[in-house]
Write a protein that holds these residues in place. Structure first.
Motif, mmCIF file in Angstrom:
data_model
loop_
_atom_site.group_PDB
_atom_site.id
_atom_site.type_symbol
_atom_site.label_atom_id
_atom_site.label_comp_id
_atom_site.label_asym_id
_atom_site.label_seq_id
_atom_site.Cartn_x
_atom_site.Cartn_y
_atom_site.Cartn_z
ATOM 1 N N GLU A 70 12.952 -1.829 -44.801
ATOM 2 C CA GLU A 70 12.568 -2.853 -43.829
ATOM 3 C C GLU A 70 11.358 -2.403 -43.024
ATOM 4 N N MET A 71 10.631 -3.373 -42.523
ATOM 5 C CA MET A 71 9.451 -3.100 -41.718
ATOM 6 C C MET A 71 9.814 -2.383 -40.411
ATOM 7 N N LEU A 72 10.939 -2.800 -39.816
ATOM 8 C CA LEU A 72 11.398 -2.184 -38.578
ATOM 9 C C LEU A 72 12.460 -1.145 -38.893
ATOM 10 N N PRO A 73 12.390 0.019 -38.256
ATOM 11 C CA PRO A 73 13.425 1.026 -38.511
ATOM 12 C C PRO A 73 14.766 0.578 -37.958
ATOM 13 N N LYS A 74 15.811 1.012 -38.613
ATOM 14 C CA LYS A 74 17.165 0.754 -38.123
ATOM 15 C C LYS A 74 17.419 1.704 -36.958
ATOM 16 N N PRO A 75 18.118 1.236 -35.918
ATOM 17 C CA PRO A 75 18.432 2.144 -34.811
ATOM 18 C C PRO A 75 19.312 3.286 -35.301
ATOM 19 N N ALA A 76 19.102 4.447 -34.731
ATOM 20 C CA ALA A 76 19.921 5.606 -35.085
ATOM 21 C C ALA A 76 21.379 5.290 -34.777
ATOM 22 N N PHE A 81 22.663 0.633 -27.880
ATOM 23 C CA PHE A 81 21.766 -0.292 -27.215
ATOM 24 C C PHE A 81 22.530 -1.385 -26.485
ATOM 25 N N SER A 82 23.829 -1.209 -26.315
ATOM 26 C CA SER A 82 24.631 -2.251 -25.687
ATOM 27 C C SER A 82 24.208 -2.517 -24.250
ATOM 28 N N ASP A 83 23.571 -1.536 -23.609
ATOM 29 C CA ASP A 83 23.139 -1.740 -22.230
ATOM 30 C C ASP A 83 21.782 -2.433 -22.147
ATOM 31 N N VAL A 84 21.128 -2.638 -23.278
ATOM 32 C CA VAL A 84 19.839 -3.323 -23.295
ATOM 33 C C VAL A 84 20.104 -4.800 -23.583
ATOM 34 N N PRO A 85 19.842 -5.673 -22.597
ATOM 35 C CA PRO A 85 20.130 -7.093 -22.814
ATOM 36 C C PRO A 85 19.377 -7.655 -24.018
ATOM 37 N N LEU A 90 16.677 -9.577 -30.200
ATOM 38 C CA LEU A 90 15.227 -9.391 -30.264
ATOM 39 C C LEU A 90 14.821 -8.676 -31.548
ATOM 40 N N GLU A 91 15.614 -7.703 -31.958
ATOM 41 C CA GLU A 91 15.332 -7.007 -33.218
ATOM 42 C C GLU A 91 15.400 -7.986 -34.384
ATOM 43 N N LYS A 92 16.406 -8.841 -34.393
ATOM 44 C CA LYS A 92 16.545 -9.820 -35.470
ATOM 45 C C LYS A 92 15.410 -10.839 -35.450
ATOM 46 N N ILE A 93 14.964 -11.222 -34.258
ATOM 47 C CA ILE A 93 13.824 -12.137 -34.162
ATOM 48 C C ILE A 93 12.580 -11.482 -34.751
ATOM 49 N N GLY A 94 12.383 -10.189 -34.449
ATOM 50 C CA GLY A 94 11.234 -9.470 -35.019
ATOM 51 C C GLY A 94 11.273 -9.451 -36.535
ATOM 52 N N PHE A 108 6.810 -20.751 -33.975
ATOM 53 C CA PHE A 108 8.114 -20.307 -33.480
ATOM 54 C C PHE A 108 7.973 -19.684 -32.096
ATOM 55 N N LEU A 109 7.018 -18.772 -31.956
ATOM 56 C CA LEU A 109 6.825 -18.093 -30.677
ATOM 57 C C LEU A 109 6.379 -19.055 -29.587
ATOM 58 N N ASP A 110 5.532 -20.019 -29.939
ATOM 59 C CA ASP A 110 5.108 -21.021 -28.957
ATOM 60 C C ASP A 110 6.311 -21.817 -28.453
ATOM 61 N N GLU A 111 7.191 -22.210 -29.364
ATOM 62 C CA GLU A 111 8.385 -22.971 -28.977
ATOM 63 C C GLU A 111 9.305 -22.129 -28.101
ATOM 64 N N MET A 112 9.529 -20.869 -28.477
ATOM 65 C CA MET A 112 10.402 -20.001 -27.695
ATOM 66 C C MET A 112 9.805 -19.726 -26.313
ATOM 67 N N PHE A 113 8.494 -19.547 -26.255
ATOM 68 C CA PHE A 113 7.831 -19.322 -24.972
ATOM 69 C C PHE A 113 7.985 -20.550 -24.079
ATOM 70 N N ALA A 114 7.797 -21.730 -24.650
ATOM 71 C CA ALA A 114 7.924 -22.961 -23.868
ATOM 72 C C ALA A 114 9.348 -23.099 -23.330
ATOM 73 N N ARG A 115 10.338 -22.801 -24.165
ATOM 74 C CA ARG A 115 11.729 -22.889 -23.709
ATOM 75 C C ARG A 115 12.023 -21.861 -22.620
ATOM 76 N N ALA A 116 11.525 -20.653 -22.783
ATOM 77 C CA ALA A 116 11.745 -19.614 -21.774
ATOM 78 C C ALA A 116 11.064 -20.001 -20.460
ATOM 79 N N HIS A 117 9.861 -20.548 -20.556
ATOM 80 C CA HIS A 117 9.138 -20.991 -19.371
ATOM 81 C C HIS A 117 9.913 -22.098 -18.661
ATOM 82 N N ASP A 118 10.426 -23.064 -19.423
ATOM 83 C CA ASP A 118 11.217 -24.149 -18.837
ATOM 84 C C ASP A 118 12.471 -23.608 -18.153
#
Length: 143
Positions: A70-76, A81-85, A90-94, A108-118
């Motif tokens: 995979e492009m992204l490494p798997k966490p050790a 990471f349970s304390d990281v909201p 976010l990893e799956k979105i990446g 996709f990112l534009d839509e997510m940004f608009a929703r987060a902004h709202d």
């Protein structure tokens, strides 16, 4: 003449997955833009220092060098990471974005940004309303 088209394509794909321009990736990695361009078009092959700089941007080096995995490494496994909201989401979105075309990822990112902004704006308005009600209650008690 291309030196290694595969690694050139993967460096470019990684930069696109991060959503960075060549200038931005250059600044983040510490590799000059001219050198980065040479890597991406296959005119130059990255040495150990350049590979280390690219690795610091978060790419899985096995994928970068071989195209395997995979492009992204798997966490050790010992990392928690349970304390990281929302870390897993976010990893799956990446990973999802990495599989999309640049235009699909941007949409996709534009839509997510608009929703987060709202959502942030709604929260801000709710907080203002709570403060106004508290002030109104205070004024009623003093009247």
């Amino acid at each position: 003449m291309k030196c290694d088209a595969d690694i050139a394509d993967r460096i470019k794909a990684w930069r696109h997955a991060l959503g960075l321009t060549q200038d931005e990736f250059s600044r983040r990695s510490g590799i000059s833009k001219a050198t980065l361009v040479g890597y991406e078009v296959g005119q130059r092959k990255p040495g150990s220092d350049a590979l280390a700089a690219i690795a610091r941007t978060g790419v899985d080096m096995r994928w970068l060098l071989t195209g395997e995995g995979e492009m992204l490494p798997k966490p050790a496994p010992d990392k928690d990471f349970s304390d990281v909201p929302y870390a897993r989401r976010l990893e799956k979105i990446g990973l999802l974005l990495a599989g999309l075309t640049e235009q699909e990822a941007a949409a996709f990112l534009d839509e997510m940004f608009a929703r987060a902004h709202d959502a942030a704006r709604r929260h801000e308005l709710e907080q203002a309303l709570i403060q106004m009600r508290a002030e109104l209650d205070r004024l009623k008690k003093t009247a």
